[in-house]
Scaffold this motif. Structure first.
Motif, PDB file in Angstrom:
ATOM      1  N   ILE A 127       0.845  -1.199   0.000  1.00  0.00           N
ATOM      2  CA  ILE A 127       0.000   0.000   0.000  1.00  0.00           C
ATOM      3  C   ILE A 127       0.880   1.247   0.000  1.00  0.00           C
ATOM      4  N   ALA A 128       1.943   1.223   0.792  1.00  0.00           N
ATOM      5  CA  ALA A 128       2.883   2.356   0.808  1.00  0.00           C
ATOM      6  C   ALA A 128       3.483   2.577  -0.575  1.00  0.00           C
ATOM      7  N   THR A 129       3.842   1.487  -1.233  1.00  0.00           N
ATOM      8  CA  THR A 129       4.408   1.580  -2.584  1.00  0.00           C
ATOM      9  C   THR A 129       3.381   2.146  -3.571  1.00  0.00           C
ATOM     10  N   CYS A 130       2.134   1.727  -3.443  1.00  0.00           N
ATOM     11  CA  CYS A 130       1.074   2.269  -4.315  1.00  0.00           C
ATOM     12  C   CYS A 130       0.916   3.778  -4.088  1.00  0.00           C
TER      13      CYS A 130
ATOM     14  N   CYS B  95      11.365   8.714   2.533  1.00  0.00           N
ATOM     15  CA  CYS B  95      10.154   9.440   2.137  1.00  0.00           C
ATOM     16  C   CYS B  95      10.056  10.760   2.888  1.00  0.00           C
ATOM     17  N   LEU B  96      10.339  10.739   4.180  1.00  0.00           N
ATOM     18  CA  LEU B  96      10.297  11.966   4.986  1.00  0.00           C
ATOM     19  C   LEU B  96      11.311  12.987   4.474  1.00  0.00           C
ATOM     20  N   LEU B  97      12.509  12.528   4.163  1.00  0.00           N
ATOM     21  CA  LEU B  97      13.546  13.431   3.661  1.00  0.00           C
ATOM     22  C   LEU B  97      13.168  14.009   2.298  1.00  0.00           C
ATOM     23  N   GLN B  98      12.622  13.163   1.432  1.00  0.00           N
ATOM     24  CA  GLN B  98      12.202  13.639   0.104  1.00  0.00           C
ATOM     25  C   GLN B  98      11.144  14.735   0.202  1.00  0.00           C
TER      26      GLN B  98
ATOM     27  N   GLU C  67       1.335  10.341  -3.103  1.00  0.00           N
ATOM     28  CA  GLU C  67       0.568  10.636  -1.891  1.00  0.00           C
ATOM     29  C   GLU C  67       1.442  10.334  -0.668  1.00  0.00           C
ATOM     30  N   PRO C  68       2.425  11.211  -0.391  1.00  0.00           N
ATOM     31  CA  PRO C  68       3.410  10.898   0.653  1.00  0.00           C
ATOM     32  C   PRO C  68       2.816  10.731   2.052  1.00  0.00           C
ATOM     33  N   ASN C  69       1.815  11.500   2.415  1.00  0.00           N
ATOM     34  CA  ASN C  69       1.270  11.365   3.769  1.00  0.00           C
ATOM     35  C   ASN C  69       0.591  10.005   3.965  1.00  0.00           C
ATOM     36  N   LYS C  70      -0.122   9.541   2.949  1.00  0.00           N
ATOM     37  CA  LYS C  70      -0.734   8.210   3.031  1.00  0.00           C
ATOM     38  C   LYS C  70       0.346   7.133   2.985  1.00  0.00           C
ATOM     39  N   GLN C  71       1.380   7.387   2.221  1.00  0.00           N
ATOM     40  CA  GLN C  71       2.502   6.457   2.139  1.00  0.00           C
ATOM     41  C   GLN C  71       3.149   6.306   3.521  1.00  0.00           C
TER      42      GLN C  71
END
Length: 187
Positions: A52-55, A92-95, A61-65
């Motif tokens: 799901i994170a990958t999707c 992801c947080l850094l990006q 959608e970084p917050n959902k990721q």
């Protein structure tokens, strides 16, 4: 465990994988969520949340990721794999320029392998640099070097960075530009 009358949890998980492979990310997320709901033994939960994170990554959608990574980490029983998920979450947080959240995540990770320790130092160095904590950032990057020449180069880079970002230097450039227009750019 059967889902509906026809599919097992494993079959539904495989269907979600097919949807994801076909770039049908919304359908895949919905199907993974069905897997999680019907997976009473949580045998697929960590894999489903990771996918799901990958999707969500593919849907930008970084917050959902990030939320999916949290759940994947929670359901991952293997500590080494849980760390790998935490590092992906940190990336992801850094990006997305969530520097403080990245630091929080990093400070909660206890590296279990040498490769994880190196990645930990690297991400800490990057997050601290982005947070303008150059002293601690340099310390983290110095932990990565294996020879004196590299150590000297890192020290030189941070010395130049501190000089360029020195607030006194900016104030001096502002003052001199009042006297000679454009001269502040030289500083």
């Amino acid at each position: 465990c059967l889902i509906g009358f026809a599919q097992t949890v494993e079959q539904t998980f495989n269907l979600a994988l097919e949807q994801q492979a076909s770039n049908n990310f919304r359908s895949a997320i919905n199907t993974y969520e069905r897997v999680i709901f019907f997976d009473s033994e949580n045998s697929f939960a960590h894999k489903a949340y990771y996918n799901i994170a990958t999707c969500h990554l593919n849907l930008n959608e970084p917050n959902k990721q990030l939320k999916a990574y949290d759940k994947a980490i929670l359901f991952e029983a293997n500590d080494t794999l849980a760390n790998e998920l935490a590092f992906e979450k940190t990336y992801c947080l850094l990006q997305n320029k969530y520097w403080k959240k990245a630091l929080q995540e990093l400070y909660s990770i206890k590296p279990l392998t040498e490769a994880q320790a190196r990645l930990h130092h690297y991400y800490l160095g990057a997050a601290l640099f982005a947070s303008d904590d150059f002293v601690r950032s340099e310390f983290q990057f110095q932990k990565l070097v294996t020879n004196q020449d590299d150590s000297i180069q890192i020290a030189h880079i941070f010395k130049r960075t501190k000089f360029k970002l020195n607030p006194k230097r900016a104030l001096w450039a502002k003052r001199i530009s009042f006297l000679i227009p454009g001269s502040g750019q030289i500083a």
